[in-house]
Design a protein around this motif. Structure first.
Motif, PDB file in Angstrom:
ATOM      1  N   MET A 194      -1.110  22.884 -44.814  1.00 19.83           N
ATOM      2  CA  MET A 194      -0.331  22.122 -43.867  1.00 19.83           C
ATOM      3  C   MET A 194      -1.272  21.577 -42.787  1.00 19.83           C
ATOM      4  SD  MET A 194       2.904  23.275 -41.507  1.00 19.83           S
ATOM      5  CE  MET A 194       2.067  24.545 -40.606  1.00 19.83           C
ATOM      6  N   ILE A 195      -1.102  20.308 -42.447  1.00 19.71           N
ATOM      7  CA  ILE A 195      -1.912  19.693 -41.402  1.00 19.71           C
ATOM      8  C   ILE A 195      -1.041  19.421 -40.187  1.00 19.71           C
ATOM      9  CG2 ILE A 195      -3.268  17.671 -40.756  1.00 19.71           C
ATOM     10  CD1 ILE A 195      -4.190  17.482 -43.639  1.00 19.71           C
ATOM     11  N   GLU A 196      -1.487  19.908 -39.048  1.00 19.16           N
ATOM     12  CA  GLU A 196      -0.794  19.665 -37.786  1.00 19.16           C
ATOM     13  C   GLU A 196      -1.604  18.651 -36.995  1.00 19.16           C
ATOM     14  OE1 GLU A 196      -0.306  23.358 -35.709  1.00 19.16           O
ATOM     15  OE2 GLU A 196       0.473  24.368 -37.467  1.00 19.16           O
ATOM     16  N   ARG A 197      -0.925  17.684 -36.410  1.00 21.54           N
ATOM     17  CA  ARG A 197      -1.588  16.661 -35.607  1.00 21.54           C
ATOM     18  C   ARG A 197      -1.059  16.731 -34.178  1.00 21.54           C
ATOM     19  NH1 ARG A 197      -3.826  12.218 -37.820  1.00 21.54           N
ATOM     20  NH2 ARG A 197      -2.794  10.834 -36.354  1.00 21.54           N
ATOM     21  N   SER A 198      -1.970  16.663 -33.239  1.00 19.75           N
ATOM     22  CA  SER A 198      -1.571  16.624 -31.833  1.00 19.75           C
ATOM     23  C   SER A 198      -2.460  15.641 -31.086  1.00 19.75           C
ATOM     24  CB  SER A 198      -1.655  18.016 -31.203  1.00 19.75           C
ATOM     25  OG  SER A 198      -2.960  18.529 -31.282  1.00 19.75           O
ATOM     26  N   ALA A 199      -1.948  15.140 -29.986  1.00 23.78           N
ATOM     27  CA  ALA A 199      -2.720  14.246 -29.127  1.00 23.78           C
ATOM     28  C   ALA A 199      -3.035  15.000 -27.842  1.00 23.78           C
ATOM     29  CB  ALA A 199      -1.931  12.985 -28.814  1.00 23.78           C
ATOM     30  N   LYS A 200      -4.316  15.053 -27.511  1.00 23.11           N
ATOM     31  CA  LYS A 200      -4.758  15.699 -26.276  1.00 23.11           C
ATOM     32  C   LYS A 200      -5.195  14.588 -25.323  1.00 23.11           C
ATOM     33  CE  LYS A 200      -8.164  18.916 -24.411  1.00 23.11           C
ATOM     34  NZ  LYS A 200      -9.320  19.774 -24.742  1.00 23.11           N
ATOM     35  N   MET A 201      -4.477  14.466 -24.213  1.00 22.15           N
ATOM     36  CA  MET A 201      -4.749  13.424 -23.233  1.00 22.15           C
ATOM     37  C   MET A 201      -5.260  14.076 -21.955  1.00 22.15           C
ATOM     38  SD  MET A 201      -1.303  11.278 -24.066  1.00 22.15           S
ATOM     39  CE  MET A 201      -0.380  12.782 -24.417  1.00 22.15           C
ATOM     40  N   THR A 202      -6.369  13.590 -21.460  1.00 21.43           N
ATOM     41  CA  THR A 202      -6.986  14.156 -20.269  1.00 21.43           C
ATOM     42  C   THR A 202      -6.892  13.156 -19.128  1.00 21.43           C
ATOM     43  OG1 THR A 202      -8.515  15.403 -21.660  1.00 21.43           O
ATOM     44  CG2 THR A 202      -9.076  15.215 -19.332  1.00 21.43           C
ATOM     45  N   PHE A 203      -6.424  13.655 -17.990  1.00 19.37           N
ATOM     46  CA  PHE A 203      -6.268  12.864 -16.777  1.00 19.37           C
ATOM     47  C   PHE A 203      -7.048  13.539 -15.648  1.00 19.37           C
ATOM     48  CE2 PHE A 203      -2.353  12.457 -19.208  1.00 19.37           C
ATOM     49  CZ  PHE A 203      -2.026  11.117 -19.118  1.00 19.37           C
ATOM     50  N   LYS A 204      -7.191  12.833 -14.528  1.00 20.47           N
ATOM     51  CA  LYS A 204      -7.672  13.441 -13.286  1.00 20.47           C
ATOM     52  C   LYS A 204      -6.561  13.327 -12.257  1.00 20.47           C
ATOM     53  CE  LYS A 204     -12.657  12.921 -13.486  1.00 20.47           C
ATOM     54  NZ  LYS A 204     -13.834  12.286 -12.874  1.00 20.47           N
ATOM     55  N   ASP A 205      -6.441  14.378 -11.428  1.00 23.40           N
ATOM     56  CA  ASP A 205      -5.471  14.314 -10.341  1.00 23.40           C
ATOM     57  C   ASP A 205      -6.160  13.822  -9.068  1.00 23.40           C
ATOM     58  OD1 ASP A 205      -6.801  16.515  -9.227  1.00 23.40           O
ATOM     59  OD2 ASP A 205      -5.196  17.938  -9.656  1.00 23.40           O
ATOM     60  N   VAL A 206      -5.421  13.763  -7.973  1.00 25.57           N
ATOM     61  CA  VAL A 206      -5.964  13.206  -6.730  1.00 25.57           C
ATOM     62  C   VAL A 206      -7.167  13.975  -6.205  1.00 25.57           C
ATOM     63  CG1 VAL A 206      -3.835  12.092  -5.983  1.00 25.57           C
ATOM     64  CG2 VAL A 206      -4.248  14.463  -5.358  1.00 25.57           C
ATOM     65  N   SER A 207      -7.313  15.240  -6.585  1.00 26.83           N
ATOM     66  CA  SER A 207      -8.455  16.033  -6.120  1.00 26.83           C
ATOM     67  C   SER A 207      -9.664  15.913  -7.055  1.00 26.83           C
ATOM     68  CB  SER A 207      -8.061  17.507  -5.975  1.00 26.83           C
ATOM     69  OG  SER A 207      -7.861  18.096  -7.250  1.00 26.83           O
ATOM     70  N   GLY A 208      -9.501  15.178  -8.175  1.00 24.19           N
ATOM     71  CA  GLY A 208     -10.588  15.025  -9.134  1.00 24.19           C
ATOM     72  C   GLY A 208     -10.582  16.057 -10.244  1.00 24.19           C
ATOM     73  N   LYS A 209      -9.622  16.973 -10.218  1.00 18.72           N
ATOM     74  CA  LYS A 209      -9.524  18.010 -11.247  1.00 18.72           C
ATOM     75  C   LYS A 209      -8.975  17.414 -12.543  1.00 18.72           C
ATOM     76  CE  LYS A 209      -7.243  22.375 -12.292  1.00 18.72           C
ATOM     77  NZ  LYS A 209      -6.215  23.323 -11.873  1.00 18.72           N
ATOM     78  N   LYS A 210      -9.591  17.798 -13.675  1.00 17.51           N
ATOM     79  CA  LYS A 210      -9.106  17.340 -14.974  1.00 17.51           C
ATOM     80  C   LYS A 210      -7.872  18.135 -15.385  1.00 17.51           C
ATOM     81  CE  LYS A 210     -13.399  15.581 -16.869  1.00 17.51           C
ATOM     82  NZ  LYS A 210     -14.386  15.699 -17.967  1.00 17.51           N
ATOM     83  N   VAL A 211      -6.908  17.415 -15.960  1.00 22.18           N
ATOM     84  CA  VAL A 211      -5.649  17.999 -16.407  1.00 22.18           C
ATOM     85  C   VAL A 211      -5.389  17.513 -17.826  1.00 22.18           C
ATOM     86  CG1 VAL A 211      -3.162  18.109 -15.976  1.00 22.18           C
ATOM     87  CG2 VAL A 211      -4.746  17.981 -14.045  1.00 22.18           C
ATOM     88  N   ASN A 212      -5.070  18.434 -18.740  1.00 21.08           N
ATOM     89  CA  ASN A 212      -4.788  18.078 -20.133  1.00 21.08           C
ATOM     90  C   ASN A 212      -3.289  18.094 -20.398  1.00 21.08           C
ATOM     91  OD1 ASN A 212      -7.509  17.851 -21.027  1.00 21.08           O
ATOM     92  ND2 ASN A 212      -7.639  20.067 -21.039  1.00 21.08           N
ATOM     93  N   LEU A 213      -2.853  17.103 -21.149  1.00 16.41           N
ATOM     94  CA  LEU A 213      -1.478  17.028 -21.630  1.00 16.41           C
ATOM     95  C   LEU A 213      -1.572  16.950 -23.142  1.00 16.41           C
ATOM     96  CD1 LEU A 213       1.585  16.600 -21.236  1.00 16.41           C
ATOM     97  CD2 LEU A 213       1.101  14.155 -21.065  1.00 16.41           C
TER      98      LEU A 213
END
Length: 72
Positions: free
Chosen positions: A1-20
């Motif tokens: 079985m193959i699972e697919r996901s999208a990992k999106m990386t953003f920065k917040d106002v403090s410059g910290k990276k956040v993954n969705l």
């Protein structure tokens, strides 16, 4: 079985990276679809961190994970 996901990386106002991470991404998803989704998250301020709003798109990846059951 193959699972697919999208990992999106953003920065917040403090410059910290956040993954969705979005699970069960369609096999035929386009780069533009993911980019549009990320833009929508920023434009509509859908996610906030402790520091505040997300303000920048950093990167996105589609991850394929293959799982094989072992016969015992």
């Amino acid at each position: 079985m193959i699972e697919r996901s999208a990992k999106m990386t953003f920065k917040d106002v403090s410059g910290k990276k956040v993954n969705l991470i979005v699970k069960d991404v369609k096999e035929d998803v386009l780069d533009a679809d993911i980019s549009d989704l990320m833009d929508s998250v920023l434009t509509n301020k859908l996610i906030k961190t402790e520091a505040g709003d997300l303000v920048e798109m950093v990167e996105a990846k589609v991850i394929n994970k293959e799982t094989t059951t072992v016969a015992l």
